[in-house]
Design an enzyme around this catalytic site. Structure first.
Site, short mmCIF file in Angstrom:
data_model
loop_
_atom_site.label_atom_id
_atom_site.label_comp_id
_atom_site.label_asym_id
_atom_site.label_seq_id
_atom_site.Cartn_x
_atom_site.Cartn_y
_atom_site.Cartn_z
N GLN A 131 0.76 -1.14 -0.40
CA GLN A 131 -0.06 -0.24 0.08
C GLN A 131 0.56 1.10 0.13
OE1 GLN A 131 -3.15 0.64 -0.13
NE2 GLN A 131 -2.95 3.31 0.12
N GLU A 132 1.78 1.10 0.63
CA GLU A 132 2.29 2.55 1.01
C GLU A 132 3.78 2.79 -0.82
OE1 GLU A 132 3.14 4.60 3.13
OE2 GLU A 132 1.30 4.07 4.32
#
Length: 487
Positions: free
Chosen positions: A318-319
């Protein structure tokens, strides 16, 4: 007669002395009132800046200050070699009154240069041109494309803004045009009213539209003003600010010439779609192409910090999409996208080192998890910690308080998740401690990680022919993290 004359001369001398002394005092007072502001700033070592709490100006993200006006003011403070003190308020009126009360030297709040404002304020160089956009909700209204289409519509704008002047100008051609003005609302409040169908049309600057359009896909621009408006910093109209404006002009000339202003504009008004929407196809492709190269490091760090490796893998995807060299528009970097201040706090020397970044991110997550109130139990505790990773613990606590005020349970993620988007609305964030935040992004952030985790888990279970969940986000195995219960 002689004595009287002598007394008269003495009195005259005393009056002259008093007159000279009074003149000196008045001159000193005048000099103090016109003290060079630039020198004052340098002597104090602090630049005080009034701003509005909002998406395009100033807010907190991941526990650190963010926003276009903040980064611009920070660059100017660095140019002056002084510290920066941001003073956030929630309305244009408070910005102007704060300047009048000498609460700050500069107002950096997305202010348009208008003829009426120039009567009482000094403006620095323009750093950005914006167009006022007349926008409507296509799900609630028929298409609009001209000023004539505004007749009979419910229009609302913020009072004491350039948008009111725009409507007054249009009214000369369309006398029946009418609208409502509000002092206690901000642009995001008007966008919410437009989304709910409470109004038909509002006006926002092009920068605000671009910064928020991903959250309102049904909004459309009816038309824009013919002439763009210039934004600039404002100061009180006093000779003491002459040297400050001169130095400000030099700063903007340099900041523009080296390309830094253009890069700041680009990163401030471009939405990172990657963090807004989950793309399953892209995730599965990256799982095959990138995950094998970093899986060993993820597993190693997961063991060190007592985490499920799939959970850590979901966060890091996600990051950064498992890209160790990733960099966001706001300057966070690395596999776990740490801010510079967070990296220093976690003793991460090199944010681009994937092992250091993973360790730092895992340590940060565990720290947030431990700092949450004891009343928040697993597995909700994990979702709260993830939300705090995205927007900061303070904003999460604000959302919990709002949840309680709305009659929800501040310890349940499903209840607080519904309150997070309210941190974008003035009527909700104004009384909070930490103010404006993109709470809806935090809610999506948590949802995405849960989905990525589920996909990784299902991929392993599928080897044993376990059927996939009907709704990915509603499926999580008991081993999400040691001590967690299954949902």
């Amino acid at each position: 007669m002689f004595a009287s004359r002598k007394t008269e001369l003495l009195i005259t001398k005393l009056l002259c002395a008093l007159s000279i002394l009074l003149s000196a005092c008045l001159l000193s007072a005048c000099q103090d009132s016109d003290t060079d502001k630039l020198q004052e700033i340098r002597d104090s070592g602090v630049l005080r800046v009034l701003t509005r709490n909002g998406a395009t100006t100033y807010y907190e993200s991941q526990g650190a200050p963010a926003g276009f006006e903040y980064h611009l003011a920070l660059a100017f403070a660095d140019h002056l070699n002084v510290d920066l003190e941001m003073i956030p308020v929630v309305s244009i009126d408070e910005v102007f009154s704060g300047l009048a009360e000498n609460k700050a030297e500069i107002a950096a709040a997305g202010l348009s240069i208008t003829s009426s404002r120039q009567e009482t304020l000094l403006f620095g160089p323009s750093y950005l041109s914006v167009k006022p956009f007349f926008i409507y909700n296509r799900d609630k209204n028929a298409p609009m494309s001209s000023a004539e289409d505004l007749i009979g519509k419910q229009i609302r704008v913020i009072s004491n803004t350039a948008h009111v002047e725009q409507l007054l100008e249009l009214k000369k051609s369309f006398p029946t045009l009418s609208w409502a003005e509000s002092r206690d609302l901000e642009s995001i409040d008007l966008l919410e009213q437009l989304a709910e169908g409470e109004i038909d049309v509002t006006i926002i600057n092009s920068t605000e539209y671009y910064a928020n359009r991903a959250f309102y896909p049904s909004f459309r621009v009816a038309f824009s003003a013919e002439k763009p408006r210039k934004l600039a910093w404002a100061m009180t109209n006093t000779p003491a600010n002459a040297s400050l404006i001169k130095e400000m002009t030099l700063f903007f000339k340099t900041f523009t010439a080296n390309g830094k202003l253009a890069r700041l504009i680009d990163r401030s008004f471009t939405i990172n779609e990657r963090q807004t929407f989950i793309n399953t196809q892209t995730f599965l492709q990256m799982k095959e192409e990138r995950l094998p190269d970093v899986k060993g490091l993820i597993e190693q760090v997961a063991i060190e910090y007592d985490l499920d490796w799939r959970f850590l893998a979901a966060i890091s995807y996600q990051e950064s999409h498992w890209d160790a060299s990733a960099r966001s528009p706001t300057g966070v970097r690395g596999m776990m996208m740490l801010t510079r201040s967070t990296a220093l706090e976690l003793n991460v020397d090199d944010r681009l080192d994937p092992l250091q970044s993973l360790r730092g991110g895992a340590r940060y997550y565990k720290k947030l998890y431990s700092r949450l109130p004891a009343s928040i139990e697993p597995p909700d505790r994990s979702w709260f910690a993830l939300a705090a990773y995205n927007i900061g613990l303070g904003h999460v606590e604000d959302a919990r308080i709002i949840t309680q005020r709305r009659g929800g349970n501040p310890n349940l993620w499903n209840d607080v998740r519904e309150s997070l988007p309210l941190l974008r609305q003035k009527k909700w964030y104004k009384p909070t401690k930490y103010g404006y935040a993109r709470g809806d992004e935090a809610a999506r952030y948590v949802r995405n990680i849960r989905d990525y985790y589920s996909l990784l888990t299902w991929d392993e279970l599928n080897r044993y022919r376990v059927p996939p969940p009907r709704i990915i986000s509603d499926y999580l195995p008991a081993e999400l993290n040691r001590g967690f219960d299954a949902l």
